[in-house]
Design an enzyme around this catalytic site. Structure first.
Site, mmCIF file in Angstrom:
data_model
loop_
_atom_site.group_PDB
_atom_site.id
_atom_site.type_symbol
_atom_site.label_atom_id
_atom_site.label_comp_id
_atom_site.label_asym_id
_atom_site.label_seq_id
_atom_site.Cartn_x
_atom_site.Cartn_y
_atom_site.Cartn_z
ATOM 1 C CG HIS A 37 -1.835 -1.133 1.365
ATOM 2 N ND1 HIS A 37 -1.693 -2.103 2.323
ATOM 3 C CD2 HIS A 37 -2.941 -1.468 0.661
ATOM 4 C CE1 HIS A 37 -2.663 -2.995 2.207
ATOM 5 N NE2 HIS A 37 -3.438 -2.633 1.203
ATOM 6 C CD GLN A 61 -13.729 -5.668 -1.840
ATOM 7 O OE1 GLN A 61 -13.999 -4.504 -2.142
ATOM 8 N NE2 GLN A 61 -12.499 -6.150 -1.919
HETATM 9 P P1 AMP Z 1 -6.396 -4.011 -0.394
HETATM 10 O O1 AMP Z 1 -6.266 -3.181 0.840
HETATM 11 O O2 AMP Z 1 -5.938 -5.407 -0.234
HETATM 12 O O3 AMP Z 1 -7.758 -3.878 -1.037
HETATM 13 O O4 AMP Z 1 -5.386 -3.381 -1.434
HETATM 14 C C1 AMP Z 1 -5.421 -2.018 -1.770
HETATM 15 C C2 AMP Z 1 -4.517 -1.794 -2.952
HETATM 16 O O5 AMP Z 1 -3.190 -2.171 -2.612
HETATM 17 C C3 AMP Z 1 -4.925 -2.634 -4.165
HETATM 18 O O6 AMP Z 1 -4.803 -1.838 -5.344
HETATM 19 C C4 AMP Z 1 -3.916 -3.749 -4.148
HETATM 20 O O7 AMP Z 1 -3.666 -4.308 -5.418
HETATM 21 C C5 AMP Z 1 -2.700 -3.021 -3.626
HETATM 22 N N1 AMP Z 1 -1.724 -3.989 -3.074
HETATM 23 C C6 AMP Z 1 -1.971 -4.973 -2.176
HETATM 24 N N2 AMP Z 1 -0.848 -5.699 -1.966
HETATM 25 C C7 AMP Z 1 0.114 -5.168 -2.753
HETATM 26 C C8 AMP Z 1 1.479 -5.478 -2.998
HETATM 27 N N3 AMP Z 1 2.093 -6.474 -2.383
HETATM 28 N N4 AMP Z 1 2.162 -4.712 -3.867
HETATM 29 C C9 AMP Z 1 1.564 -3.668 -4.511
HETATM 30 N N5 AMP Z 1 0.273 -3.331 -4.329
HETATM 31 C C10 AMP Z 1 -0.451 -4.065 -3.464
#
Ligand code: AMP
Length: 294
Positions: A37, A61
């Site tokens: 993030h 979701q």
């Molecule tokens: P989430 O909180 O899991 O919904 O993720 C929020 C954003 O962070 C989404 O766009 C994910 O794809 C991105 N994200 C989660 N893990 C990673 C990672 N390891 N590397 C880059 N972006 C990430």
């Protein structure tokens, strides 16, 4: 840094920011922030005047109630991480703020939402597309940042933005990994020590798939995915492989003729380790594995 809870309050702020010519960057998250993030947040603060992060565990979701209940939440920690990552506003609404009573509207990106992840998590991408459209309408960002880690999500969002003529640029940022290759994820905290070390097999399998494709010996993607399948099973017999997919990166169609395919090849998979479901992927061009996706 300010925390805003009401959609209408944020709309007023972003309306004003736009009028004063500020370039707004937006990073939607479900909290439990980690370096993945943070890289999105820093990309936004590099490229934009104002960075807005949302922290919202979006109930629509989730396909399993227990998964939603046990999703890690720690707003205080997220607050400090955002502060360090140059965030200007955190949007932190309640479920009621977002959906209120009698919420009825859904956005579905057809076909793309039903394959791979969609097969195992029916309705997931409709929940994602619906909340992202709401968030884009509230934040009105010039640019929104998403992680390549969730490749199918990026594809779905990009398609929605194009199909609905939304006025936001989508930037996809590279996957941030642990030193053994495991993609950082809020779900990694659910892995015990053994599962955590077993999970490193995912990136090794992706690299194997990448090498086999680039080696040019295999034309049929099923042969490559079957080698990856056997590799994972030989390393971690208890791993529950849900899918291994070798597709294009736009419509996620399986690539049958690898040698004659032009464009980026997406190798993606979903595997459960003792009930903990992890996803990962790599992108390839003819020249090699892409370390920088955009
Ligand atoms: P989430 O909180 O899991 O919904 O993720 C929020 C954003 O962070 C989404 O766009 C994910 O794809 C991105 N994200 C989660 N893990 C990673 C990672 N390891 N590397 C880059 N972006 C990430």
């Amino acid at each position: 840094m300010k925390v805003i809870k009401k959609p209408s309050s944020l709309q007023e702020i972003t309306e004003f920011l736009r009028l004063t010519g500020k370039r707004i960057g937006f990073v939607p998250t479900m909290g439990a922030l980690h370096e993945g993030h943070v890289s999105l947040l820093l990309n936004s603060s590099d490229l934009c005047d104002i960075t807005i992060a949302s922290v919202f565990v979006n109930p629509i979701q989730f396909t399993e109630e227990t998964d939603l209940e046990k999703y890690p939440r720690d707003f205080k920690r997220d607050y400090f991480i955002c502060q360090k990552a140059n965030v200007d506003y955190i949007f932190y609404p309640s479920v009621d703020d977002m959906y209120g009573e009698n919420y009825l509207t859904e956005v579905k990106v057809k076909e793309l939402s039903d394959k791979y992840e969609g097969e195992f998590r029916p309705g997931h991408f409709t929940g994602v597309a619906s909340v992202v459209l709401k968030l884009l309408n509230i934040v009105k960002p010039h640019v929104a940042f998403f992680g390549q880690k969730d490749a199918q999500q990026c594809t779905v969002i990009k398609k929605m933005v194009t199909d609905l003529n939304l006025d936001t640029e989508i930037i996809v940022c590279d996957t941030v990994r642990e030193s053994d290759g495991l993609a950082k994820s809020s779900r990694n905290v659910f892995l015990d020590e053994t599962e955590r070390s077993n999970a490193a097999v995912l990136y090794k399998a992706l690299e194997l798939g990448g090498d086999l494709i680039l080696g040019g010996k295999y034309n049929n993607s099923q042969d490559v995915s079957s080698q990856m399948y056997h590799f994972i099973k030989s390393q971690v017999p208890s791993a529950e492989i849900q899918y291994i997919a070798i597709t294009d990166n736009k419509l996620l169609d399986e690539i049958k003729d690898l040698n004659n395919f032009e464009g980026k090849v997406l190798v993606s998979l979903a595997v459960k380790f003792n009930g903990v479901r992890l996803i990962d992927n790599i992108l390839l061009t003819k020249k090699g594995i892409l370390n920088h996706v955009t």
